[in-house]
Design an enzyme around this catalytic site. Sequence first.
Site, PDB file in Angstrom:
ATOM      1  N   GLU A  26     -31.955  -7.225  30.950  1.00  0.00           N
ATOM      2  CA  GLU A  26     -31.703  -5.801  31.234  1.00  0.00           C
ATOM      3  C   GLU A  26     -32.414  -4.883  30.240  1.00  0.00           C
ATOM      4  O   GLU A  26     -32.880  -5.324  29.189  1.00  0.00           O
ATOM      5  CB  GLU A  26     -30.201  -5.510  31.216  1.00  0.00           C
ATOM      6  N   LYS A  87     -29.614   6.011  32.383  1.00  0.00           N
ATOM      7  CA  LYS A  87     -28.889   4.733  32.416  1.00  0.00           C
ATOM      8  C   LYS A  87     -28.600   4.455  33.895  1.00  0.00           C
ATOM      9  O   LYS A  87     -27.890   5.210  34.544  1.00  0.00           O
ATOM     10  CB  LYS A  87     -27.597   4.873  31.605  1.00  0.00           C
ATOM     11  N   VAL A 107     -26.155  -3.851  33.505  1.00  0.00           N
ATOM     12  CA  VAL A 107     -25.907  -5.179  34.072  1.00  0.00           C
ATOM     13  C   VAL A 107     -25.880  -5.076  35.598  1.00  0.00           C
ATOM     14  O   VAL A 107     -26.557  -5.834  36.296  1.00  0.00           O
ATOM     15  CB  VAL A 107     -24.592  -5.786  33.517  1.00  0.00           C
ATOM     16  N   ASP A 139     -11.283   4.042  34.472  1.00  0.00           N
ATOM     17  CA  ASP A 139     -12.602   3.655  33.969  1.00  0.00           C
ATOM     18  C   ASP A 139     -12.785   2.134  34.036  1.00  0.00           C
ATOM     19  O   ASP A 139     -12.346   1.395  33.164  1.00  0.00           O
ATOM     20  CB  ASP A 139     -12.792   4.150  32.525  1.00  0.00           C
ATOM     21  N   SER A 141     -15.963  -0.545  34.813  1.00  0.00           N
ATOM     22  CA  SER A 141     -17.427  -0.582  34.942  1.00  0.00           C
ATOM     23  C   SER A 141     -17.876  -1.056  36.325  1.00  0.00           C
ATOM     24  O   SER A 141     -17.293  -1.984  36.898  1.00  0.00           O
ATOM     25  CB  SER A 141     -18.016  -1.510  33.891  1.00  0.00           C
ATOM     26  N   ALA A 142     -18.948  -0.436  36.799  1.00  0.00           N
ATOM     27  CA  ALA A 142     -19.568  -0.871  38.061  1.00  0.00           C
ATOM     28  C   ALA A 142     -20.121  -2.295  37.939  1.00  0.00           C
ATOM     29  O   ALA A 142     -20.396  -2.939  38.954  1.00  0.00           O
ATOM     30  CB  ALA A 142     -20.679   0.098  38.452  1.00  0.00           C
ATOM     31  N   ASP A 143     -20.262  -2.789  36.713  1.00  0.00           N
ATOM     32  CA  ASP A 143     -20.714  -4.185  36.529  1.00  0.00           C
ATOM     33  C   ASP A 143     -19.767  -5.148  37.248  1.00  0.00           C
ATOM     34  O   ASP A 143     -20.189  -6.166  37.803  1.00  0.00           O
ATOM     35  CB  ASP A 143     -20.739  -4.570  35.037  1.00  0.00           C
ATOM     36  N   LYS A 160     -16.623  -7.116  24.951  1.00  0.00           N
ATOM     37  CA  LYS A 160     -16.250  -6.436  23.699  1.00  0.00           C
ATOM     38  C   LYS A 160     -14.833  -5.905  23.788  1.00  0.00           C
ATOM     39  O   LYS A 160     -14.397  -5.472  24.844  1.00  0.00           O
ATOM     40  CB  LYS A 160     -17.153  -5.218  23.505  1.00  0.00           C
TER      41      LYS A 160
HETATM   42  N1  PSU Z   1     -21.681  -3.803  26.556  1.00  0.00           N
HETATM   43  C1  PSU Z   1     -22.331  -4.209  25.459  1.00  0.00           C
HETATM   44  N2  PSU Z   1     -23.624  -3.854  25.305  1.00  0.00           N
HETATM   45  C2  PSU Z   1     -24.299  -3.121  26.243  1.00  0.00           C
HETATM   46  C3  PSU Z   1     -23.592  -2.714  27.408  1.00  0.00           C
HETATM   47  C4  PSU Z   1     -22.291  -3.087  27.513  1.00  0.00           C
HETATM   48  O1  PSU Z   1     -21.748  -4.882  24.631  1.00  0.00           O
HETATM   49  O2  PSU Z   1     -25.477  -2.802  26.061  1.00  0.00           O
HETATM   50  C5  PSU Z   1     -24.309  -1.937  28.469  1.00  0.00           C
HETATM   51  C6  PSU Z   1     -24.747  -2.870  29.604  1.00  0.00           C
HETATM   52  O3  PSU Z   1     -25.984  -2.419  30.134  1.00  0.00           O
HETATM   53  C7  PSU Z   1     -23.650  -2.676  30.629  1.00  0.00           C
HETATM   54  C8  PSU Z   1     -23.324  -1.224  30.453  1.00  0.00           C
HETATM   55  O4  PSU Z   1     -24.036  -2.966  31.950  1.00  0.00           O
HETATM   56  O5  PSU Z   1     -23.413  -0.993  29.057  1.00  0.00           O
HETATM   57  C9  PSU Z   1     -21.966  -0.884  30.998  1.00  0.00           C
HETATM   58  O6  PSU Z   1     -21.796   0.495  31.008  1.00  0.00           O
HETATM   59  P1  PSU Z   1     -20.505   1.123  31.700  1.00  0.00           P
HETATM   60  O7  PSU Z   1     -19.351   0.707  30.847  1.00  0.00           O
HETATM   61  O8  PSU Z   1     -20.761   2.610  31.645  1.00  0.00           O
HETATM   62  O9  PSU Z   1     -20.446   0.589  33.075  1.00  0.00           O
HETATM   63 MN    MN Z   2     -17.197   3.651  32.841  1.00  0.00          MN
END
Ligand code: PSU
Ligand code: MN
Length: 301
Positions: A26, A87, A107, A139, A141-143, A160
């Site tokens: 990524e 992003k 991701v 909240d 994540s879309a992941d 994390k």
């Molecule tokens: N968690 C990490 N390092 C990262 C990310 C998440 O420890 O770099 C990044 C990844 O690209 C992940 C994104 O897909 O943050 C998730 O963002 P969000 O929580 O806004 O969906």
């Molecule tokens: Mn989010």
Amino acid sequence: MFKQFMDINPEVEKALEEGTPVIALESTIIAHGMPYPKNVETALAVEDVIRKNGAVPATIGIIGGRIKIGLTKEEVEYMATAKNVLKVSRRDFPLAVAQKADGATTVAGTMIAANMAGIRLFVTGGIGGVHRGAGESFDISADLEELKMTDVTVICAGVKSILDIAATLEYLETSGVPVITYGADEFPAFFSRKSGSPADCRLDTPKEIADLINAKDQMGLKGGVLVACPIPEEKEIPYEEIDVVIQQALKECEEQGIRGKKITPFLLSRVKDLTKGRSLEANIQLVLNNAEIGSKIAMNL
Ligand code: PSU
Ligand code: MN
């Protein structure tokens, strides 16, 4: 359809044609996850680990609205230094492409592009998940949504503890995503080997993991697989130690009213500053470790 917006690097295209294993990487970690120049050094070192193991890396990102499958060294450098890099998760592709913008794929974003290009494996550091307090904030994540629907295996170092790890694992269970912990009985928490959540499925060899992925694909079951590799013991930051820092970062995030896609980059950057860069060093080491294991899985697929 999606393919008309994509440029595949010739090295990657050749590997895909010849059946050489390709591993996606990524670019959010480059543009928004680590500071310059460590981001470039790490991105290139990860590619080297993959090549050394006989696979071909494909770092994914968007430049001028074109979805690049396999960034060149110069393009990695550009991603790491360009201003206004979006992003890009699932919802951001249409805007990035239509506006001919630069974008770093998360991701979820990387899974989408990898899948379209025919890449089955993707190595990263950490994924997004269910945030602490998601019951109120929504909240998530879309992941996690992407893991539910897109056929790519994501190799990471766990989740994390800026997130609610137990809730993230529950969500993945509901979503039908196989979650494998590599060689440990406890699901890892990125910086630390321990998270307080037991591993639902422990596998000890790359071959067993490859067999599971093949079985899923052969059965036609949709969706991703998550492989969590604990950070090597000598590189880890103990959970109790990092948790204090994370609590502080979460407090500041709340106080400053940070919202939406800015939350994760804010937390990552505060954790790095509050540990005076120690978290960054652990982050680099765990990504290299994931690349090593990911390559071995790739060679067994
Ligand atoms: N968690 C990490 N390092 C990262 C990310 C998440 O420890 O770099 C990044 C990844 O690209 C992940 C994104 O897909 O943050 C998730 O963002 P969000 O929580 O806004 O969906
Ligand atoms: Mn989010």
